[in-house]
Each structure stands twice: as C-alpha cells, then as structure tokens.
Write a protein that holds these residues in place. Sequence first.
Motif, PDB file in Angstrom:
ATOM      1  N   GLY A  89       0.583  -1.790   0.277  1.00 49.98           N
ATOM      2  CA  GLY A  89      -0.321   0.026  -0.132  1.00 49.98           C
ATOM      3  C   GLY A  89       0.917   1.094   0.094  1.00 49.98           C
ATOM      4  N   HIS A  90       2.179   1.279   0.736  1.00 49.47           N
ATOM      5  CA  HIS A  90       2.595   2.507   0.799  1.00 49.47           C
ATOM      6  C   HIS A  90       3.398   3.091   0.120  1.00 49.47           C
ATOM      7  N   LEU A  91       4.149   1.528  -0.698  1.00 53.03           N
ATOM      8  CA  LEU A  91       4.212   1.260  -2.477  1.00 53.03           C
ATOM      9  C   LEU A  91       2.957   1.754  -3.149  1.00 53.03           C
ATOM     10  N   PHE A  92       2.483   1.839  -3.592  1.00 54.09           N
ATOM     11  CA  PHE A  92       1.989   1.966  -4.100  1.00 54.09           C
ATOM     12  C   PHE A  92       1.380   3.220  -4.525  1.00 54.09           C
ATOM     13  N   PHE A  93       0.854   4.068  -3.148  1.00 55.01           N
ATOM     14  CA  PHE A  93       0.413   5.353  -3.075  1.00 55.01           C
ATOM     15  C   PHE A  93       1.375   6.027  -3.444  1.00 55.01           C
ATOM     16  N   ASN A  94       2.621   6.149  -2.653  1.00 55.05           N
ATOM     17  CA  ASN A  94       3.296   7.146  -3.308  1.00 55.05           C
ATOM     18  C   ASN A  94       3.753   6.683  -5.382  1.00 55.05           C
ATOM     19  N   MET A  95       4.113   6.484  -5.223  1.00 52.72           N
ATOM     20  CA  MET A  95       4.500   5.339  -6.860  1.00 52.72           C
ATOM     21  C   MET A  95       2.584   6.345  -8.100  1.00 52.72           C
ATOM     22  N   LEU A  96       1.980   5.916  -7.317  1.00 46.76           N
ATOM     23  CA  LEU A  96       0.218   6.584  -7.861  1.00 46.76           C
ATOM     24  C   LEU A  96       0.697   8.100  -7.959  1.00 46.76           C
ATOM     25  N   THR A  97       1.174   8.823  -6.446  1.00 48.52           N
ATOM     26  CA  THR A  97       0.862  10.122  -6.413  1.00 48.52           C
ATOM     27  C   THR A  97       2.533  10.655  -7.610  1.00 48.52           C
ATOM     28  N   LEU A  98       3.099  10.040  -7.877  1.00 47.84           N
ATOM     29  CA  LEU A  98       4.443  10.105  -8.242  1.00 47.84           C
ATOM     30  C   LEU A  98       4.161   9.894  -9.794  1.00 47.84           C
ATOM     31  N   TYR A  99       3.551   8.960 -10.362  1.00 48.09           N
ATOM     32  CA  TYR A  99       3.220   8.647 -11.310  1.00 48.09           C
ATOM     33  C   TYR A  99       2.978  10.120 -12.094  1.00 48.09           C
TER      34      TYR A  99
END
Length: 203
Positions: A54-64
């Motif tokens: 979840g931590h990885l997904f939220f950060n990378m989604l925002t970055l994308y």
Amino acid sequence: MITVVIIAITCLVSILCFNGRLNGSRLLLNSYQVWHRKEWYRMLTSGLIHAGWGHLFFNMLTLYFFGRVVEQYFMAAFGNVTGAILYVVLYVSALAVSSIGDLIKYRDDWNYNALGASGAVSAILFASILFAPKMGIYIYLIPIPVPGYIFAPLYLLYCWYMAKRNMDNIGHTAHFWGAVYGLLFPIVCKPEIIAFCLSQFGL
C-alpha cells in the motif's frame, strides 16, 4: 519517461526487499548510523524501499501523475536535456533534503528508522503546484478536486501539526520539508517561474 524509470527502479528495489532478496535494514534511514557512522547513502536508499504494498502503491501512483507534469514543465522551462537533468536532481536531492529534519532530531536514537519516497514525492507534488497552481488535486475519498493553491497551505499546516503531535509512524516532517523544497528548487534554478505562477492568477 524519466518518471517511469524512477518508479520502475523504486518498485524493483522495494519488491526485492519484500521477498527478502535484498536486506532492507541496510537501506533504511537509521539516523544514528547516518550521523555517527557516516552512512550517508541511507538518506537516498531509504527512498527506494517501502513498508508494504500500500505504501509503495500510493507513493508511486502520486509520483506517476504529478511527476510527468513536472517533467514536462522542466523540459519546457530549461530545455529537454537540462530539464531532464534538473528533474532527476530535484527528485534525488529531495530524498536527502526531506530527511534532514528527522536526521538531526533522532541522530542519537538507535531505534529510529524511516523509509519510503514520500519526501521526494511531496517535492514533486509541490513543484507541480508551483507550475500549475490551479490544477485540481483529489484528497482521499473527497470526490471534488481541490485547487493546488488551496491544497498546498492546508497540506503544510497538516504536516506541521502532525509532526508536532508525533502520534503515528508517518514521516510528517519529511513530507513538510520535501514539499517546501519542491517549491524552492525550481525557483532557485529559474526565478522567472514565480512570475509564471502569478500570471495564472492574472497578476
């Protein structure tokens, strides 16, 4: 393109740590070891690992979503090559800069650890707000987008307040300083960006 590469590298390292193929404890931001043992690399490598999917997904989604915006604006403002280089410098340096507050605060605490790209992602988010202050930003489950110029001060106040209370394991200090750095870095590189930002309000 650069944003996608950063996401790919971050996901790869995080996943390798999830399945035990990499020793994540050697990559964590442990303030004691950084300060006293001079393991400065941890200020960068800690941004490549995450606490869970979840931590990885939220950060990378925002970055994308926001990273591609900043990447395009940087290339428009500085040229393709220089803009690409400065974009990478912003992201990588934000990993370290956003961690300085916690590094100093917890430098004598052996048990303090931090991880995640949130500080750098905050820098990218706020850089995008600088270039496009009226851009709508969705907050959690709120269906109505909040303009960036309204979101920015509210976010900074929230981070400052939560950092003072210190009630959870979220790096609010890193989020705060990452956001501030994301605003300052483009302006230092090209002060005319302030006028570009203000022009979108008719000023």
